[in-house]
Design an enzyme around this catalytic site. Structure first.
Site, PDB file in Angstrom:
ATOM      1  N   TYR A   1       0.857  -1.187   0.000  1.00 29.71           N
ATOM      2  CA  TYR A   1       0.000   0.000   0.000  1.00 29.71           C
ATOM      3  C   TYR A   1       0.884   1.224   0.000  1.00 29.71           C
ATOM      4  CZ  TYR A   1      -3.547   3.372   1.625  1.00 29.71           C
ATOM      5  OH  TYR A   1      -4.380   4.451   1.737  1.00 29.71           O
TER       6      TYR A   1
ATOM      7  N   ASP B   1       9.383   2.864  -0.597  1.00 30.90           N
ATOM      8  CA  ASP B   1       8.343   3.540   0.179  1.00 30.90           C
ATOM      9  C   ASP B   1       8.581   3.204   1.657  1.00 30.90           C
ATOM     10  OD1 ASP B   1       4.676   3.515   0.242  1.00 30.90           O
ATOM     11  OD2 ASP B   1       6.204   4.511   1.463  1.00 30.90           O
TER      12      ASP B   1
ATOM     13  N   LYS C   1       4.632   9.500   8.524  1.00 32.95           N
ATOM     14  CA  LYS C   1       4.405   8.960   9.865  1.00 32.95           C
ATOM     15  C   LYS C   1       5.397   9.502  10.900  1.00 32.95           C
ATOM     16  CE  LYS C   1       2.208   4.840   7.960  1.00 32.95           C
ATOM     17  NZ  LYS C   1       0.785   4.897   8.380  1.00 32.95           N
TER      18      LYS C   1
HETATM   19  P1  KE4 Z   1      -0.834   8.506   4.362  1.00 32.75           P
HETATM   20  O1  KE4 Z   1      -1.304   9.211   3.098  1.00 32.75           O
HETATM   21  O2  KE4 Z   1      -1.945   7.695   4.998  1.00 32.75           O
HETATM   22  O3  KE4 Z   1      -0.144   9.440   5.329  1.00 32.75           O
HETATM   23  O4  KE4 Z   1       0.306   7.458   3.935  1.00 32.75           O
HETATM   24  C1  KE4 Z   1       0.021   6.501   2.952  1.00 32.75           C
HETATM   25  C2  KE4 Z   1       1.002   5.352   3.083  1.00 32.75           C
HETATM   26  C3  KE4 Z   1       2.021   5.247   2.151  1.00 32.75           C
HETATM   27  N1  KE4 Z   1       2.935   4.244   2.228  1.00 32.75           N
HETATM   28  C4  KE4 Z   1       2.873   3.328   3.219  1.00 32.75           C
HETATM   29  C5  KE4 Z   1       3.904   2.241   3.270  1.00 32.75           C
HETATM   30  C6  KE4 Z   1       1.850   3.387   4.202  1.00 32.75           C
HETATM   31  O5  KE4 Z   1       1.794   2.450   5.179  1.00 32.75           O
HETATM   32  C7  KE4 Z   1       0.886   4.412   4.126  1.00 32.75           C
HETATM   33  C8  KE4 Z   1      -0.273   4.516   5.102  1.00 32.75           C
HETATM   34  N2  KE4 Z   1      -0.403   3.452   6.037  1.00 32.75           N
HETATM   35  C9  KE4 Z   1      -1.747   3.161   6.503  1.00 32.75           C
HETATM   36  C10 KE4 Z   1      -1.641   2.067   7.573  1.00 32.75           C
HETATM   37  N3  KE4 Z   1      -1.310   0.823   7.035  1.00 32.75           N
HETATM   38  C11 KE4 Z   1      -2.445   4.363   7.002  1.00 32.75           C
HETATM   39  C12 KE4 Z   1      -3.664   4.079   7.843  1.00 32.75           C
HETATM   40  C13 KE4 Z   1      -4.924   4.564   7.169  1.00 32.75           C
HETATM   41  O6  KE4 Z   1      -5.030   4.439   5.923  1.00 32.75           O
HETATM   42  O7  KE4 Z   1      -5.807   5.071   7.916  1.00 32.75           O
END
Ligand code: KE4
Length: 431
Positions: free
Chosen positions: A146, A241, A269
């Protein structure tokens, strides 16, 4: 059993105004059932919900809180910024230079970096940059990984998309979907096949070097080095990533653990310390193409704002000053071994994958190395396990396909409580 009366009331009201009652799908408890718990307060490794129930927190806002939330140094720095600086000007500020210089010092691949406001912005921008620099359209991602909710990534995506069983989202155009190819994690032949079938058309390969959105799956070292070699040979931009694993598995992220240098790295994060911050960066010859120096456009109203950078900078400084990683490893081993001993007593042999302080207990006995093996996990058993932990005051991700995070604020007593709760929850999940 915690009383969730107020949470239930709030959830009903939220659903009138917010799609699904949440601002991010994975929070909705869809895959585990029941009512999402509304938190009222968080501090350190603990959360208190609106009904007054307290929890040991292993979500940590999905990764940012490696130091626990409301760290005294972070809250003091935020207090100073609020009282003496301001929240945003939309102008350059000195703090932007400080965090950029610090990130370039900490993360091996960074020669230049651009601050953004989320992980999604970081990954979207990095892919656009790779396409702009190579003049190619296609990208390769990995099933189950993801990279945020950018259109290019919502094809066989992980995290909430996988949790909701919607790894491919409506609204993503055919054209976009055709430019995204999916390979198999830890399988270099699946990548070579796609590269050969699309010779000269692949702009980038984007990967979570430690996958945290299909549960936790570490890349095999030989797989990552083969990926690096393939990208070198084919002039493909290799994007790590590290939004989740960056600063989590080591100060320098997974790239410092594996000793593999990507061309671009995306971050988020932890570098926001609990406030909205993302970043992308890498080789100067690529980053110099980013506007206004170059012609690949990328922008953001609140990018580099003093409030968010204050939290991120202070967090990074604490990680540098205190080096919590050996202690995080010690705690993670205690938990992993405690869970393993529990399973031995119960005649269970579920898979635990762990890298540093991010881990996942999969309800399957099949070694989990990619998306296909991850989805052999029994999500119904996981749901019962999740609720039993919740009833015992342990807050974990409401999805089998997420990570469990330990912070430097979790005490050994918390870990022992969690191991006991794990035993009871394994029994409740059914053997
Ligand atoms: P954000 O746009 O949510 O800040 O980041 C996206 C993202 C990009 N790359 C990786 C490896 C990530 O894990 C994420 C976001 N992680 C999820 C949890 N697995 C966010 C939680 C959510 O979607 O509410």
């Amino acid at each position: 059993m915690p009383q969730l009366t107020r949470s239930a009331e709030l959830f009903e009201k939220a659903k009138q105004f917010i799609p699904g009652g949440v601002n991010s799908p994975v929070r909705a408890f869809k895959s585990v059932g029941g009512t999402p718990v509304y938190m009222a307060q968080g501090s350190g490794a603990y959360l208190t919900d609106v009904d007054g129930n307290t929890y040991i927190d292993y979500v940590g806002s999905w990764g940012p809180f490696i130091l626990g939330s409301m760290h005294p140094r972070v809250t003091a720095a935020l207090d100073y910024t609020l009282k003496n600086i301001g929240t945003s000007f939309g102008t350059p500020i000195e703090m932007e230079i400080e965090i950029a210089e610090l990130l370039c010092k900490i993360v091996p691949s960074l020669e230049m970096v651009r601050m953004v406001n989320s992980g999604t912005e970081a990954t979207m921008s990095a892919v656009r940059l790779a396409r702009g620099c190579t003049g190619r359209d296609k990208i390769i991602k990995f099933e189950g990984c993801y990279h945020g909710h950018g259109d290019s990534f919502l094809i066989k995506a992980g995290s909430g998309a996988l949790t909701l069983g919607a790894p491919d989202s409506p609204g993503v155009t055919r054209g976009t979907a055709l430019d995204t190819l999916n390979a198999t994690y830890n399988d270099i032949e699946s990548v070579r096949l796609l590269v050969n079938e699309n010779k000269g058309q692949i702009a980038a390969i984007i990967i979570e070097p430690v996958a945290g959105n299909t549960g936790v799956i570490p890349a095999k070292p030989e797989f990552l080095s083969a990926l690096r070699e393939l990208c070198d040979n084919e002039d493909i931009v290799l994007i790590f990533d590290e939004v989740m694993c960056g600063f989590r598995v080591a100060l320098g992220g997974a790239q410092s653990l594996y000793g593999i240098t990507p061309d671009l790295t995306t971050m988020g994060k932890i570098i926001g310390g609990g406030l909205p911050v993302g970043a992308f960066g890498g080789k100067r010859k690529l980053m110099e193409r980013v506007a206004p120096l170059g012609d690949v456009y990328q922008a953001g109203t609140l990018s580099g704002n003093p409030l968010a950078l204050t939290a991120g900078l202070e967090t990074l400084k604490i990680l540098q000053d205190e080096n919590p990683y050996p202690e995080l490893e010690r705690k993670a081993v205690i938990l992993e071994e405690g869970f393993r001993n529990n399973m031995k007593k119960l005649g269970l042999n579920y898979v635990q994958n762990r890298v540093g302080s991010m881990s996942c207990l999969f309800f399957t006995e099949t070694p989990v190395v990619d998306y296909t093996t991850a989805i052999t996990a029994d999500t119904k058993k996981h749901a019962k396990y999740f609720h039993s932990l919740l009833d015992q005051g342990i807050y974990t991700a409401p999805s089998q396909f997420e990570a469990m995070f330990i912070s430097s604020m979790h005490t050994d007593e918390d870990l022992e409580k969690t191991i006991t709760a794990n035993y009871n929850a394994l029994v409740a999940s059914g053997r």
